[in-house]
Write an enzyme that holds these catalytic residues in place. Structure first.
Site, PDB file in Angstrom:
ATOM      1  N   HIS A  17      76.127  58.261 123.801  1.00  0.00           N
ATOM      2  CA  HIS A  17      76.158  59.631 123.262  1.00  0.00           C
ATOM      3  C   HIS A  17      75.348  60.565 124.166  1.00  0.00           C
ATOM      4  O   HIS A  17      75.780  61.685 124.459  1.00  0.00           O
ATOM      5  CB  HIS A  17      75.516  59.696 121.870  1.00  0.00           C
ATOM      6  CG  HIS A  17      76.222  58.941 120.787  1.00  0.00           C
ATOM      7  ND1 HIS A  17      75.579  58.066 119.953  1.00  0.00           N
ATOM      8  CD2 HIS A  17      77.523  58.973 120.372  1.00  0.00           C
ATOM      9  CE1 HIS A  17      76.432  57.570 119.068  1.00  0.00           C
ATOM     10  NE2 HIS A  17      77.626  58.092 119.312  1.00  0.00           N
ATOM     11  N   ARG A  90      85.540  56.097 125.400  1.00  0.00           N
ATOM     12  CA  ARG A  90      84.973  54.944 126.118  1.00  0.00           C
ATOM     13  C   ARG A  90      86.048  54.026 126.673  1.00  0.00           C
ATOM     14  O   ARG A  90      85.899  53.455 127.742  1.00  0.00           O
ATOM     15  CB  ARG A  90      84.097  54.107 125.171  1.00  0.00           C
ATOM     16  CG  ARG A  90      82.844  54.785 124.740  1.00  0.00           C
ATOM     17  CD  ARG A  90      82.198  54.058 123.605  1.00  0.00           C
ATOM     18  NE  ARG A  90      83.080  54.033 122.445  1.00  0.00           N
ATOM     19  CZ  ARG A  90      82.716  53.701 121.224  1.00  0.00           C
ATOM     20  NH1 ARG A  90      81.492  53.316 120.991  1.00  0.00           N
ATOM     21  NH2 ARG A  90      83.586  53.731 120.229  1.00  0.00           N
ATOM     22  N   SER A 128      77.383  52.410 118.094  1.00  0.00           N
ATOM     23  CA  SER A 128      76.316  52.376 117.078  1.00  0.00           C
ATOM     24  C   SER A 128      76.460  51.118 116.219  1.00  0.00           C
ATOM     25  O   SER A 128      75.463  50.500 115.843  1.00  0.00           O
ATOM     26  CB  SER A 128      76.386  53.619 116.198  1.00  0.00           C
ATOM     27  OG  SER A 128      76.176  54.776 116.970  1.00  0.00           O
TER      28      SER A 128
END
Ligand code: PNS
Length: 158
Positions: A17, A90, A128
């Site tokens: 991020h 990504r 995450s």
């Protein structure tokens, strides 16, 4: 002046991020990191905990601010007079969901464009969800998140 909103769960913020935020901050005049809830996920950290971790991570970025988004993203983007939504991409596996969201936001929001930014390949495998899993099982997360986030993960999960 182009204002960009970078929305996400940030549960918690990780180095991928931060990489995307740095790239957006170089392109746009102002970047608003908007911490939101994703209906498909139950957050581990509260809005305020996530905001604290994001703000700590972004000290030194003069044109980046942090906010909490509790509602429809596109309404928030209009309210803040932003012209752009930023999302990180990504891998191909991100594409379908991101494409769907971009088109939904276009249908709802008209003039608002979604910009996809690709983080450094050093971060493309970080998520995450995986960071939380590794932390919960006692693994080392120091190379995935800033040190204050690691501390919060240990406090919350162990
Ligand atoms: O980091 P995430 O979980 O991939 O972020 C997804 C997020 C929070 C950006 C998305 O769920 C969202 O925009 N939530 C706000 C509510 C909303 O506008 N939903 C419709 C999206 S098309």
């Amino acid at each position: 002046m182009t204002i960009a909103v970078y929305p996400g769960s940030f549960d918690p913020i990780h180095n991928g991020h931060i990489d995307v935020i740095g790239r957006a901050a170089r392109i746009f005049d102002r970047v608003i990191v908007a911490i939101a809830n994703n209906d498909a996920k139950t957050p581990c950290f509260s809005f305020e905990e996530r905001r604290f971790m994001v703000e700590e991570a972004l000290q030194g970025y003069f044109n980046v601010e942090t906010d909490i988004l509790d509602g429809l993203l596109i309404d928030y983007v209009h309210k803040r007079n932003a012209g752009v939504i930023v999302r990180g991409l990504r891998a191909v596996s991100d594409f379908e969901y991101e494409f769907q969201m971009a088109l939904m936001n276009r249908r709802l929001g008209g003039e608002i464009e979604t910009f996809f930014l690709v983080p450094s390949e050093a971060h493309t495998f970080i998520s995450s969800r995986l960071v939380k899993e590794v932390a919960r099982l006692g693994g080392e997360v120091a190379s995935f998140v800033p040190s204050h986030v690691k501390k919060e993960l240990i406090r919350k999960l162990l």
